[in-house]
Design a protein around this motif. Sequence first.
Motif, PDB file in Angstrom:
ATOM      1  N   GLU A  99       0.832  -1.201   0.000  1.00 44.00           N
ATOM      2  CA  GLU A  99       0.000   0.000   0.000  1.00 44.00           C
ATOM      3  C   GLU A  99       0.868   1.253   0.000  1.00 44.00           C
ATOM      4  O   GLU A  99       0.574   2.238  -0.697  1.00 44.00           O
ATOM      5  N   GLY A 100       1.960   1.232   0.778  1.00 42.74           N
ATOM      6  CA  GLY A 100       2.899   2.360   0.803  1.00 42.74           C
ATOM      7  C   GLY A 100       3.535   2.573  -0.555  1.00 42.74           C
ATOM      8  O   GLY A 100       3.655   3.715  -1.030  1.00 42.74           O
ATOM      9  N   LEU A 101       3.952   1.492  -1.195  1.00 40.94           N
ATOM     10  CA  LEU A 101       4.572   1.597  -2.523  1.00 40.94           C
ATOM     11  C   LEU A 101       3.565   2.094  -3.562  1.00 40.94           C
ATOM     12  O   LEU A 101       3.912   2.890  -4.450  1.00 40.94           O
ATOM     13  N   ALA A 102       2.309   1.646  -3.444  1.00 45.62           N
ATOM     14  CA  ALA A 102       1.281   2.104  -4.379  1.00 45.62           C
ATOM     15  C   ALA A 102       1.050   3.598  -4.213  1.00 45.62           C
ATOM     16  O   ALA A 102       0.902   4.338  -5.201  1.00 45.62           O
ATOM     17  N   LYS A 103       1.059   4.065  -2.974  1.00 49.89           N
ATOM     18  CA  LYS A 103       0.878   5.500  -2.703  1.00 49.89           C
ATOM     19  C   LYS A 103       2.055   6.285  -3.275  1.00 49.89           C
ATOM     20  O   LYS A 103       1.869   7.346  -3.891  1.00 49.89           O
ATOM     21  N   GLU A 104       3.261   5.770  -3.073  1.00 48.47           N
ATOM     22  CA  GLU A 104       4.447   6.430  -3.627  1.00 48.47           C
ATOM     23  C   GLU A 104       4.378   6.492  -5.149  1.00 48.47           C
ATOM     24  O   GLU A 104       4.732   7.500  -5.754  1.00 48.47           O
ATOM     25  N   ALA A 105       3.898   5.398  -5.751  1.00 48.24           N
ATOM     26  CA  ALA A 105       3.776   5.365  -7.211  1.00 48.24           C
ATOM     27  C   ALA A 105       2.764   6.401  -7.687  1.00 48.24           C
ATOM     28  O   ALA A 105       2.992   7.098  -8.685  1.00 48.24           O
ATOM     29  N   GLN A 106       1.645   6.524  -6.986  1.00 49.52           N
ATOM     30  CA  GLN A 106       0.637   7.528  -7.350  1.00 49.52           C
ATOM     31  C   GLN A 106       1.212   8.937  -7.223  1.00 49.52           C
ATOM     32  O   GLN A 106       0.988   9.791  -8.083  1.00 49.52           O
ATOM     33  N   GLU A 107       1.934   9.171  -6.126  1.00 44.85           N
ATOM     34  CA  GLU A 107       2.549  10.483  -5.934  1.00 44.85           C
ATOM     35  C   GLU A 107       3.571  10.769  -7.029  1.00 44.85           C
ATOM     36  O   GLU A 107       3.650  11.895  -7.547  1.00 44.85           O
ATOM     37  N   ALA A 108       4.350   9.744  -7.390  1.00 44.29           N
ATOM     38  CA  ALA A 108       5.348   9.906  -8.449  1.00 44.29           C
ATOM     39  C   ALA A 108       4.653  10.208  -9.783  1.00 44.29           C
ATOM     40  O   ALA A 108       5.114  11.056 -10.556  1.00 44.29           O
ATOM     41  N   GLN A 109       3.530   9.535 -10.060  1.00 43.37           N
ATOM     42  CA  GLN A 109       2.791   9.795 -11.295  1.00 43.37           C
ATOM     43  C   GLN A 109       2.220  11.215 -11.294  1.00 43.37           C
ATOM     44  O   GLN A 109       2.255  11.911 -12.319  1.00 43.37           O
ATOM     45  N   ALA A 110       1.690  11.629 -10.143  1.00 38.15           N
ATOM     46  CA  ALA A 110       1.149  12.990 -10.050  1.00 38.15           C
ATOM     47  C   ALA A 110       2.263  14.012 -10.264  1.00 38.15           C
ATOM     48  O   ALA A 110       2.081  15.015 -10.975  1.00 38.15           O
ATOM     49  N   THR A 111       3.440  13.765  -9.667  1.00 34.16           N
ATOM     50  CA  THR A 111       4.585  14.668  -9.844  1.00 34.16           C
ATOM     51  C   THR A 111       5.014  14.678 -11.304  1.00 34.16           C
ATOM     52  O   THR A 111       5.319  15.737 -11.873  1.00 34.16           O
ATOM     53  N   LEU A 112       5.038  13.513 -11.929  1.00 30.88           N
ATOM     54  CA  LEU A 112       5.412  13.406 -13.340  1.00 30.88           C
ATOM     55  C   LEU A 112       4.437  14.175 -14.216  1.00 30.88           C
ATOM     56  O   LEU A 112       4.858  14.915 -15.116  1.00 30.88           O
ATOM     57  N   LYS A 113       3.159  14.038 -13.957  1.00 30.66           N
ATOM     58  CA  LYS A 113       2.145  14.767 -14.749  1.00 30.66           C
ATOM     59  C   LYS A 113       2.319  16.269 -14.575  1.00 30.66           C
ATOM     60  O   LYS A 113       2.240  17.032 -15.543  1.00 30.66           O
ATOM     61  N   ALA A 114       2.537  16.687 -13.326  1.00 26.65           N
ATOM     62  CA  ALA A 114       2.732  18.114 -13.070  1.00 26.65           C
ATOM     63  C   ALA A 114       3.976  18.611 -13.806  1.00 26.65           C
ATOM     64  O   ALA A 114       3.970  19.693 -14.397  1.00 26.65           O
ATOM     65  N   ARG A 115       5.038  17.823 -13.749  1.00 26.71           N
ATOM     66  CA  ARG A 115       6.291  18.200 -14.436  1.00 26.71           C
ATOM     67  C   ARG A 115       6.076  18.232 -15.939  1.00 26.71           C
ATOM     68  O   ARG A 115       6.572  19.143 -16.623  1.00 26.71           O
ATOM     69  N   SER A 122       6.189  25.425 -20.796  1.00 27.47           N
ATOM     70  CA  SER A 122       7.454  26.063 -21.169  1.00 27.47           C
ATOM     71  C   SER A 122       7.682  25.947 -22.663  1.00 27.47           C
ATOM     72  O   SER A 122       8.133  26.903 -23.312  1.00 27.47           O
ATOM     73  N   ALA A 123       7.381  24.773 -23.201  1.00 26.81           N
ATOM     74  CA  ALA A 123       7.556  24.573 -24.644  1.00 26.81           C
ATOM     75  C   ALA A 123       6.603  25.482 -25.400  1.00 26.81           C
ATOM     76  O   ALA A 123       6.979  26.049 -26.451  1.00 26.81           O
ATOM     77  N   GLU A 124       5.410  25.681 -24.917  1.00 24.78           N
ATOM     78  CA  GLU A 124       4.417  26.559 -25.554  1.00 24.78           C
ATOM     79  C   GLU A 124       4.900  27.994 -25.526  1.00 24.78           C
ATOM     80  O   GLU A 124       4.787  28.729 -26.510  1.00 24.78           O
ATOM     81  N   VAL A 125       5.461  28.404 -24.383  1.00 25.07           N
ATOM     82  CA  VAL A 125       5.996  29.758 -24.249  1.00 25.07           C
ATOM     83  C   VAL A 125       7.147  29.971 -25.210  1.00 25.07           C
ATOM     84  O   VAL A 125       7.253  31.006 -25.869  1.00 25.07           O
ATOM     85  N   VAL A 126       8.017  28.992 -25.305  1.00 22.73           N
ATOM     86  CA  VAL A 126       9.197  29.090 -26.201  1.00 22.73           C
ATOM     87  C   VAL A 126       8.704  29.184 -27.637  1.00 22.73           C
ATOM     88  O   VAL A 126       9.222  29.984 -28.418  1.00 22.73           O
ATOM     89  N   ARG A 127       7.688  28.439 -28.019  1.00 30.50           N
ATOM     90  CA  ARG A 127       7.183  28.465 -29.400  1.00 30.50           C
ATOM     91  C   ARG A 127       6.543  29.808 -29.700  1.00 30.50           C
ATOM     92  O   ARG A 127       6.689  30.322 -30.803  1.00 30.50           O
ATOM     93  N   ARG A 128       5.867  30.366 -28.754  1.00 30.40           N
ATOM     94  CA  ARG A 128       5.232  31.668 -28.974  1.00 30.40           C
ATOM     95  C   ARG A 128       6.263  32.773 -29.107  1.00 30.40           C
ATOM     96  O   ARG A 128       6.076  33.731 -29.844  1.00 30.40           O
ATOM     97  N   ASN A 129       7.312  32.645 -28.367  1.00 29.21           N
ATOM     98  CA  ASN A 129       8.333  33.688 -28.366  1.00 29.21           C
ATOM     99  C   ASN A 129       9.322  33.546 -29.513  1.00 29.21           C
ATOM    100  O   ASN A 129      10.130  34.432 -29.744  1.00 29.21           O
ATOM    101  N   THR A 130       9.249  32.493 -30.242  1.00 29.46           N
ATOM    102  CA  THR A 130      10.196  32.302 -31.333  1.00 29.46           C
ATOM    103  C   THR A 130       9.616  32.624 -32.650  1.00 29.46           C
ATOM    104  O   THR A 130       8.611  32.872 -33.059  1.00 29.46           O
TER     105      THR A 130
END
Length: 130
Positions: A99-115, A122-130
């Motif tokens: 259960e702890g590992l599953a929670k860590e995996a969910q948190e890691a996925q949420a962090t990955l999605k946020a990242r 950032s890529a959208e900003v770079v494309r607009r500015n170029t």
Amino acid sequence: LKKVEREKGELEREAQEHYAQHAAGAGGLDAADVQEEYARIKAQVAEKTSKLASERDTAATQLKSDEDELRSAQAAGDALRNRAEQLKTQASEAKAKAEGLAKEAQEAQATLKARQKEISKSAEVVRRNT
């Protein structure tokens, strides 16, 4: 043992009565015949007593064997219950870890999605500015 003593007592009383009857002349036997009969009955008592004592000893031996077997079975049962309790504890610990590992995996996925969102922005900003 009580049965042996009771039967021994009964046979000895029977022998005494028989001896008393013959001694009084009721049986028509002389003293030698009475003594012989008394000795025969006494021998029967001794034989029966010996046989019953042997049966008692056999029963006592069997009882001890049965008690030893019961103790052994109880010890095996205790060992199995202890092992089952250990396995239950291990399963509970494994479940908590999973259960702890599953929670860590969910948190890691949420962090990955946020990242990934940040990178996309950032890529959208770079494309607009170029």
